[in-house]
Scaffold this active site. Structure first.
Site, PDB file in Angstrom:
ATOM      1  N   ASP A 193      52.559  75.495   9.325  1.00 50.65           N
ATOM      2  CA  ASP A 193      51.446  74.605   9.678  1.00 50.65           C
ATOM      3  C   ASP A 193      50.785  74.148   8.375  1.00 50.65           C
ATOM      4  O   ASP A 193      50.340  74.966   7.575  1.00 50.65           O
ATOM      5  CB  ASP A 193      50.449  75.356  10.568  1.00 50.65           C
ATOM      6  CG  ASP A 193      49.437  74.420  11.212  1.00 50.65           C
ATOM      7  OD1 ASP A 193      49.174  74.583  12.406  1.00 50.65           O
ATOM      8  OD2 ASP A 193      48.913  73.542  10.510  1.00 50.65           O
ATOM      9  N   ASP A 218      52.387  68.086  11.756  1.00 52.54           N
ATOM     10  CA  ASP A 218      52.220  69.032  10.644  1.00 52.54           C
ATOM     11  C   ASP A 218      52.626  70.456  10.993  1.00 52.54           C
ATOM     12  O   ASP A 218      52.298  71.381  10.267  1.00 52.54           O
ATOM     13  CB  ASP A 218      50.777  69.004  10.132  1.00 52.54           C
ATOM     14  CG  ASP A 218      49.851  69.963  10.878  1.00 52.54           C
ATOM     15  OD1 ASP A 218      50.018  70.104  12.105  1.00 52.54           O
ATOM     16  OD2 ASP A 218      49.002  70.576  10.227  1.00 52.54           O
ATOM     17  N   GLU A 219      53.343  70.631  12.108  1.00 58.15           N
ATOM     18  CA  GLU A 219      53.559  71.980  12.590  1.00 58.15           C
ATOM     19  C   GLU A 219      54.922  72.095  13.253  1.00 58.15           C
ATOM     20  O   GLU A 219      55.314  71.207  14.007  1.00 58.15           O
ATOM     21  CB  GLU A 219      52.452  72.257  13.611  1.00 58.15           C
ATOM     22  CG  GLU A 219      52.404  73.631  14.146  1.00 58.15           C
ATOM     23  CD  GLU A 219      51.368  73.749  15.271  1.00 58.15           C
ATOM     24  OE1 GLU A 219      50.566  72.816  15.481  1.00 58.15           O
ATOM     25  OE2 GLU A 219      51.401  74.776  15.950  1.00 58.15           O
TER      26      GLU A 219
END
Ligand code: DCP
Ligand code: MG
Length: 483
Positions: free
Chosen positions: A11, A105-106
């Site tokens: 993350d 983003d993860e």
């Protein structure tokens, strides 16, 4: 639960805000808040410097301004975030064929499927190298969690934040999770935590001790049983590569139940936007749009609509979501909202009419975006009476001063800071909004896009459009004032 910590969860740290700091040298180390900057805007994220003041994602921007008046408030630049995300996902795909992105983003990565030795030392080394590679390729930091189950890997990356790595070795998870607040478990929002607190349950250990029957009594069948399994660290969900996924969805749990219908709609529009971003990042399109609404009493319902053909068009998904919302009563208060797309296809085959309709819509929404505040939910609202292209944070190019970004605007003026990702902090200059030398620009690459791209660091050889504001350029007559 695997016997080795081979599930990796990555993350990125304060993703949008970090990308903005990487792009804008003058904002590094400073509080930065990205989101809707208008009067009804919502914070998408805050840099860690701003979080010290209590600013959080999904908080009304007006509240953030009270908590942290000196932060830079920026409109989001999704195109830039998408570019950074692509680089990150590329690095993940180099580790394993099994990568499951959860948002820009993860992602989860199954390292075992990537042939990494199932030992703590080996996976730790892979995780640390990944963090270095991400930093090199993007200039941003990410946190990594490694564990034998998805849920634990995610808890580990959260514990590693910011800019860290945590391994949970199988066998140690109950001991580790036990004292943590029950909010640590996925799916436990503020309201669930409150319901548990009233029953005297505060920690993960107390949740496990309460037993399944008690949790079901408190929270209902599905939620209670799921929570019990999580409290025991039981989670056998496999990492599913996006190309094999049957659906893509995003959801948010709210700090306080939403009762305002406009707010419910705005949040759903934001979720629709994020869902489409994921869909597009996976190069896919979907035919069925689904919304999920969890009420104040934990009752959860879904509504779906099947389109004539698959789409990855945000406007089409937003419209379907808006129609679906019309069929749901939210007056009692909403604690969780989700948007998903299923019936996935690998590509979109829009017919000519669909394409035409989309173009018309694009023109209309461009017009709408150019109108004063109060535009559609989901989009950042323009500040004051000025068009969106002068929203704070957006890229501009000046004929004489080169590339910069809008620092602020109002009463017919726009203030621009001339700096680039690779430059020193730059100077600020103010122009009339209709200055013919000033026009909207494109996001600059964060890494490797510097002057001469590695050939020369001598500013005298930089192309004019990249020269840092003020130094090479003379003070031209077009300028109104500069600080
Ligand atoms: N985001 C958003 N609205 C939210 C939550 C997130 O628009 N309610 C966007 C902005 C974030 C990005 O998604 O930068 C990633 O979300 P994260 O939850 O991972 O938050 P951050 O990356 O910003 O911070 P952290 O370091 O806590 O991961
Ligand atoms: Mg993040």
């Amino acid at each position: 639960m695997r016997p080795a910590p081979t599930i990796l969860h990555l993350d990125m740290d304060a993703f949008y805000a970090s990308a903005e700091q990487a792009a804008k040298p003058s904002l590094r180390g400073k509080p930065v808040i990205v989101g809707g900057i208008g009067p009804r805007g919502v914070v998408a994220t805050a840099s860690y410097e701003a979080r010290v003041f209590g600013v959080r994602s999904a908080m009304p921007t007006a509240q953030a301004r009270r908590l942290c008046p000196n932060a830079a408030y920026l409109s989001p630049r999704f195109e830039l975030y998408r570019q950074v995300s692509e680089k990150v996902m590329e690095l993940l795909h180099a580790l394993s064929p099994l990568v499951e992105p959860l948002s820009l983003d993860e992602a989860f990565v199954d390292l075992e499927a990537g042939g990494v030795a199932p030992e703590a030392d080996a996976v730790r080394a892979v995780g640390e190298r990944l963090r270095r590679d991400i930093r090199e390729a993007t200039g941003l930091t990410g946190s990594v969690g490694l564990a034998g189950a998805k849920m634990l890997a995610k808890i580990a990356s959260e514990a590693a934040k910011p800019d860290g790595l945590v391994v949970i070795e199988p066998g140690t998870e109950r001991e580790l999770l036990g004292p943590m607040p029950v909010r640590t478990l996925p799916g436990v929002g503020p309201a669930t935590a409150e319901a548990l607190r009233r029953a005297g349950i505060h920690t993960v250990a107390e949740t496990a001790e309460a037993g399944e029957d008690e949790l079901v009594r408190l929270l209902g069948k599905a939620h209670g049983a799921g929570l019990y399994a999580m409290a025991l660290g039981q989670d056998d969900r496999p990492v599913v590569a996006e190309r094999d996924a049957k659906s893509i969805s995003v959801e948010d749990t709210f700090e306080v139940d939403l009762t305002d219908r406009t707010r419910v709609r705005t949040e759903l529009m934001r979720l629709a936007e994020r869902c489409v971003q994921r869909l597009r990042a996976a190069g896919r399109s979907g035919r069925t749009v689904v919304i999920k609404v969890r009420n104040y009493d934990f009752s959860t319902l879904t509504r779906s609509e099947t389109l004539r053909g698959p789409t990855d068009d945000p406007a089409v998904v937003r419209e379907a979501v808006a129609r679906l919302l019309e069929t749901v009563d939210t007056t009692g208060g909403v604690r969780l909202l989700g948007v998903g797309v299923s019936g996935l296809a690998d590509f979109t085959q829009e017919d000519l009419f669909a394409q035409l309709a989309t173009e018309q819509e694009a023109q209309e929404s461009a017009r709408a975006a150019a109108e004063p505040a109060g535009a559609e939910g989901g989009e950042p609202e323009p500040e004051e009476e000025l068009p969106r292209r002068w929203s704070p944070g957006l890229d501009v190019v000046h004929d004489d001063y080169g590339a910069g970004w809008v620092q602020g605007s109002g009463v017919g003026r726009v203030t621009v800071r001339f700096e680039q990702p690779w430059s020193a902090p730059g100077r600020v200059r103010t122009f009339a909004v209709d200055d013919p030398a000033l026009r909207p620009g494109e996001p600059l690459p964060l890494v490797g896009g510097g002057p001469g791209a590695g050939q020369s660091s001598d500013p005298a050889t930089w192309p004019k459009s990249l020269s840092p504001g003020g130094e090479a350029a003379s003070d031209s007559g077009e300028e109104i004032s500069s600080r």
